[in-house]
Enzyme design. Structure first.
Site, short mmCIF file in Angstrom:
data_model
loop_
_atom_site.label_atom_id
_atom_site.label_comp_id
_atom_site.label_asym_id
_atom_site.label_seq_id
_atom_site.Cartn_x
_atom_site.Cartn_y
_atom_site.Cartn_z
N GLY A 97 0.86 -1.22 -0.14
CA GLY A 97 0.12 -0.07 0.13
C GLY A 97 0.71 1.59 0.01
O GLY A 97 0.24 2.31 0.17
N GLY A 98 2.10 1.32 -0.05
CA GLY A 98 3.00 2.39 -0.30
C GLY A 98 2.60 3.25 -1.28
O GLY A 98 2.69 4.49 -1.28
N GLU A 105 -5.50 -4.29 -5.02
CA GLU A 105 -4.42 -5.13 -5.11
C GLU A 105 -4.92 -6.54 -4.33
O GLU A 105 -4.56 -7.65 -5.00
CB GLU A 105 -3.03 -4.75 -4.59
CG GLU A 105 -2.23 -4.00 -5.44
CD GLU A 105 -1.22 -3.03 -4.76
OE1 GLU A 105 -0.60 -2.34 -5.57
OE2 GLU A 105 -1.09 -3.43 -3.66
C1 5RP Z 1 1.16 -0.22 -4.13
C2 5RP Z 1 2.11 -1.34 -3.47
C3 5RP Z 1 3.32 -1.55 -4.02
O1 5RP Z 1 3.52 -2.93 -4.48
C4 5RP Z 1 4.46 -1.57 -2.93
O2 5RP Z 1 4.07 -0.20 -2.57
C5 5RP Z 1 5.73 -1.68 -3.66
O3 5RP Z 1 6.07 -0.57 -4.29
P1 5RP Z 1 7.73 -0.67 -5.21
O4 5RP Z 1 7.72 -1.74 -5.80
O5 5RP Z 1 7.59 0.57 -5.82
O6 5RP Z 1 8.55 -0.51 -3.99
O7 5RP Z 1 1.60 -1.99 -2.64
O8 5RP Z 1 0.06 -0.11 -3.48
#
Ligand code: 5RP
Length: 225
Positions: A97-98, A105
């Site tokens: 969720g970053g 998802e």
């Molecule tokens: C988005 C997510 C992404 O999968 C998670 O934040 C990882 O991102 P990144 O591959 O840019 O590090 O959960 O909601």
């Protein structure tokens, strides 16, 4: 680790995941930079697949590369989803969720026969909860919802855009980013308590979902577990 080295690791993981994609599959597309490495590698592979996407950014990238993106509301089941993660522990428990897309998802992951997680090695942690936990919250009644969330014993703040306005998810909701003073011993209990609060849509905890994890390293090597 330097940004360019992390990018190499993400690309290695994304490319490796393509070997699990077969012609004719319906593929769920996760979100974030590592998922985008996978989408780009999938485009380059010329596989004949159809996709569903967890975010506008992933849908746009796939469409630009010539992948047919189906409306999720016409698709009851997905063959395989490939997605990233913010943290993952040795039991494959994750925080996601970053990028603020974790609710979509999770819907894709749970509709999929298989979920493959692609990460660079900086995402591996002994226990999840070293980074913030995103919680998607309905705008309606959000101050009351926030008070109940914080009564579980963990503080946090509403996610903001760079210009200081409230971040709104593609579902039209707010994100509350919860902080842990140290990684919780039983994240499953925290997840359950949060899900019982009216107004909470879902949390960024993902348990028992990842069948395969592809870890990319800066030297271009990958490990599958
Ligand atoms: C988005 C997510 C992404 O999968 C998670 O934040 C990882 O991102 P990144 O591959 O840019 O590090 O959960 O909601």
């Amino acid at each position: 680790m330097m940004e360019a080295m992390i990018d190499d690791a993400k690309m290695a993981a994304g490319r490796k995941a393509v070997q699990f994609i077969k012609n004719g599959m319906i593929v769920g597309l996760g979100s974030g930079s590592t998922a985008e490495c996978f989408i780009q590698a999938l485009i380059d592979s010329d596989r004949k697949i159809q996709a569903v996407a967890s975010s506008r950014a992933s849908a746009d990238l796939a469409k630009r590369g010539g992948i047919e993106v189906l409306d999720i509301n016409t698709v009851p089941r997905i063959d395989i989803t490939v997605d990233g993660a913010d943290e993952i522990d040795p039991q494959n428990r994750m925080i996601k969720g970053g990028g603020g897309a974790h609710v979509r998802e999770k819907i894709l992951a749970s509709a999929s026969d298989e979920l493959i997680i692609v990460v660079d090695n900086t995402k591996l942690v002994p226990s999840i909860g070293t980074r913030k936990l995103p919680i998607e919250v309905m705008f309606y009644g959000s101050p009351a919802t926030r008070m109940k969330i914080e009564r579980t014993g963990h503080q946090g703040q509403w996610r903001l855009n760079p210009d200081g306005t409230l971040f709104i998810t593609e579902n039209g909701n707010l994100l509350f980013d919860m902080h842990f003073s140290s990684p919780p011993k039983a994240p499953e209990h925290i997840h359950d308590a949060l899900l019982h609060i009216p107004g909470v849509v879902d949390t960024g905890f993902f348990f028992n979902m990842a069948k395969r994890v592809i870890i990319g390293y800066p030297n271009g090597k990958t490990e599958i577990r």
